[in-house]
Design a protein around this motif. Structure first.
Motif, short mmCIF file in Angstrom:
data_model
loop_
_atom_site.label_atom_id
_atom_site.label_comp_id
_atom_site.label_asym_id
_atom_site.label_seq_id
_atom_site.Cartn_x
_atom_site.Cartn_y
_atom_site.Cartn_z
N ILE A 1 -3.60 -9.15 -4.69
CA ILE A 1 -3.83 -7.71 -4.77
C ILE A 1 -2.58 -6.95 -4.31
CG2 ILE A 1 -5.19 -5.87 -3.70
CD1 ILE A 1 -7.51 -8.00 -3.84
N MET A 2 -1.82 -7.56 -3.42
CA MET A 2 -0.56 -6.92 -3.03
C MET A 2 0.35 -6.76 -4.23
SD MET A 2 -0.03 -8.86 0.54
CE MET A 2 1.72 -8.69 0.67
N ILE A 3 0.30 -7.72 -5.14
CA ILE A 3 1.14 -7.63 -6.33
C ILE A 3 0.59 -6.62 -7.32
CG2 ILE A 3 1.89 -8.90 -8.37
CD1 ILE A 3 2.21 -11.31 -6.70
N THR A 4 -0.72 -6.72 -7.57
CA THR A 4 -1.30 -5.85 -8.59
C THR A 4 -1.46 -4.42 -8.09
OG1 THR A 4 -3.52 -6.42 -7.87
CG2 THR A 4 -2.58 -7.75 -9.64
N GLY A 5 -1.74 -4.27 -6.82
CA GLY A 5 -1.90 -2.93 -6.27
C GLY A 5 -3.20 -2.26 -6.66
N THR A 6 -4.17 -3.02 -7.15
CA THR A 6 -5.46 -2.42 -7.48
C THR A 6 -6.57 -3.44 -7.24
OG1 THR A 6 -6.83 -1.57 -9.25
CG2 THR A 6 -5.09 -3.09 -9.88
N GLN B 1 -2.92 -5.38 -16.55
CA GLN B 1 -1.54 -5.57 -16.10
C GLN B 1 -0.94 -6.87 -16.61
OE1 GLN B 1 -1.64 -5.35 -11.91
NE2 GLN B 1 -1.81 -3.12 -11.85
N ASN C 1 -0.72 -13.61 -13.94
CA ASN C 1 -0.47 -13.65 -12.50
C ASN C 1 -0.17 -15.04 -11.97
OD1 ASN C 1 -0.67 -10.96 -11.90
ND2 ASN C 1 -2.90 -11.02 -11.71
N LEU D 1 7.94 -8.82 -2.02
CA LEU D 1 7.69 -7.45 -2.51
C LEU D 1 8.65 -6.47 -1.85
CD1 LEU D 1 3.82 -7.14 -2.80
CD2 LEU D 1 5.52 -7.23 -4.62
N ASP E 1 11.53 -4.09 -3.58
CA ASP E 1 11.41 -2.64 -3.46
C ASP E 1 12.76 -2.00 -3.12
OD1 ASP E 1 8.98 -1.96 -4.20
OD2 ASP E 1 8.15 -1.51 -2.21
#
Ligand code: SF4
Ligand code: SF4
Lengths: 342, 175
Positions: free
Chosen positions: A172-177, A186, A193, A337, A341
């Motif tokens: 979820i940290m990667i997808t953000g949702t 995505q 993934n 991540l 960034d």
């Protein structure tokens, strides 16, 4: 508009329900066939061609078997147990996106019952409810073996839910949702993934085996020690419900893995084929089910390969290996991540 | 003695890191099962297919008649004595006048029973018999629901009189 929307959703819900039941029924057949093939046998082949009617015969037999409710059991809980197991197993299918959206008569109909913005969390909540069905059934039977099986099941499910959740956090940290639909979208095309979270997937699939009480973690029902585990006292269709719930859980976790890590209904080159939206959607549904069947096969393949863990080994693996490793996975994902960034 | 070259010396050494991680071993095991997945099953689908029997298979017994259709057995009891499983019992009786067609010797077995649950199909009864009366055949004893039904009396053991019902045991005779 409101009523049409409701009708759409009802139809999709019913279709999803029917397909889930059908696949669960035929999973029993597939399980027996696969077991047979792996052991150089033939498997059920008497009911219909290739034994294809075997699940129906089994279901019919379940209905006509004598119903035994132990005298000393708590009748209400005894009866409600399999119902809860079944209910929670079926509830999770709501948030799974079975396909893209169909364009019928100018309306876009997404092939998903409900696109919750907390879909992943919802699945987790419902799956952890599943332990109640087992626990209540085992407790109400008033039988040592049932109780032991139920206790094993609940402690195992709770332990492995932790690392399962941690494996998902990295994702979820990667997808953000948390919405299943967005996660699947995505991964459009081949952007799955699994290429970003191979280790997370490994952790997830191991936990999925434990959650579904499948070998090598099938201690709740290990025949050699506990007669039948939490469903020792059950007979007739109530036993059928428990077994059904197990197969539904397997189907749903396969669907879950396929959509979270293997791109759901996405398939490579889906844009360059030049097909209409509806055609892409329908192919996507097929692709999705192919992926699900593959994972169901893996579930069975592992079952007929590996022996059972010992209980202390199971707990040690869960707490001393799976949780630290999934924490490490979260940590590394976070570092990567951060790096990208900057 | 070494029977196969597949035996391995068991050791209790500490597992290496790769072994302790389980995954490589798991994948190896899965490769083995997958290989078997595509193998031809070893099953013989019984009622339709039957495994080939040896010519001298030792199955259900038959009590032979001679060329005139008279029972050969004279109830000497040698088979019962020879039987290591004590499966055979019999009651002897004297042949009356007019029964020469039925029994070859002056004494015959009025009751002759073999308990098929006890029998180990060793064929010693056949070897002991001085009258060539009992033989083991290629037929197998079918399964049954009751233990009593496994006690085969003369009705099941003696072969029929008509030539078509005679059971060929020549393969076991000229050993
Ligand atoms: S075959 Fe062997 S065990 Fe069977 S009745 Fe004859 S002697 Fe006894
Ligand atoms: S079968 Fe042969 S050995 Fe047995 S009682 Fe009859 S004659 Fe004697």
């Amino acid at each position: 508009m409101e009523t049409i929307f409701l009708i759409d959703k009802t139809v999709i819900a019913f279709i999803a329900f029917a397909i889930t039941l059908l696949i669960a029924t035929y999973s029993t057949y597939a399980e027996r066939k696969i077991a047979a093939f792996m052991q150089d046998r033939v498997g059920p082949d008497r009911a219909g061609p290739f034994g294809i009617l075997q699940p129906l015969a089994d279901a019919g037999k379940f209905f006509f078997k004598e119903e035994i409710i132990p005298d000393t059991s708590n009748k209400f809980l005894f009866i409600i147990g399999p119902g809860i197991a079944m209910l929670t197993a079926l509830m999770t299918s709501v948030v799974i996106p079975w396909g893209g959206s169909l364009n019928l008569a100018g309306r876009d109909i997404p092939l998903q019952v409900a696109d919750l913005n907390i879909g992943v969390l919802y699945v987790f909540a419902v799956v952890s409810l599943g332990v109640y069905g087992i626990m209540i059934g085992g407790w109400a039977s008033n039988n040592k073996y049932s109780l032991l099986g139920a206790i094993r099941a609940s402690s195992q499910m709770i332990s492995y839910e932790l690392s399962m959740g941690l494996a998902l956090i990295a994702l979820i940290m990667i997808t953000g949702t948390l919405s299943m639909k967005e996660i699947v979208e995505q991964q459009h095309g081949m952007n799955w993934n699994i290429f970003y979270q191979p280790f997370g997937f490994l952790l997830f699939i191991i936990c999925a085996f434990a959650e579904c009480n499948r070998t090598p973690f099938d201690l709740p029902e290990c025949e050699a020690e506990l007669v039948g585990g939490y469903h020792t006292e059950y007979s007739s269709m109530k036993l059928g419900f428990y077994m059904f719930a197990e197969y539904i859980n397997m189907f749903i976790s396969s669907a879950f893995m396929a959509s979270l890590y293997f791109g759901g209904y996405n398939f490579p080159f889906m844009d360059s084929l030049g097909l209409s939206q509806n055609a892409i959607t329908i192919i996507g549904v097929f692709v999705f089910f192919l992926k699900i069947f593959f994972f169901i096969f893996v579930f069975m393949w592992v079952r007929w390969t590996l022996p059972r863990f010992r209980y202390d080994q199971l707990m040690r693996l869960g707490w001393q290996w799976m949780i630290p490793l999934s924490l490490l996975n979260v940590f590394i994902t976070g570092l990567v991540l951060l790096w990208y960034d900057k | 003695m070494q029977l196969t070259n597949r035996s391995k010396v068991v050791s209790n050494k500490e597992m290496t890191a790769a072994e302790a991680a389980y995954i490589p071993a798991v994948l190896k095991g899965m490769a083995v099962t997958l290989k078997h997945f595509f193998k031809r099953p070893a099953t013989v689908k019984y009622p339709e297919e039957q495994r080939e029997f040896s010519e001298v298979y030792r199955g259900k017994h038959v009590l032979k008649r001679d060329e005139n259709g008279a029972e050969r057995c004279t109830a000497c009891g040698l088979c019962a004595v020879a039987c290591p499983a004590e499966a055979i019992t019999m009651v002897a009786d004297e042949r009356k006048k007019g029964e020469e067609k039925l029994y070859r010797e002056e004494k015959y077995a009025a009751i002759y029973e073999i308990n098929m649950l006890r029998c180990i199909f060793c064929g010693l009864c056949e070897e002991a018999c001085p009258k060539e009366a009992i033989f083991l055949t290629k037929e197998i004893t079918p399964s049954n629901y009751e233990r009593e039904d496994f006690i085969y009396g003369k009705d099941k053991l003696v072969e029929g009189i008509e030539p078509s019902l005679r059971i060929d045991v020549s393969k076991r005779q000229d050993r």
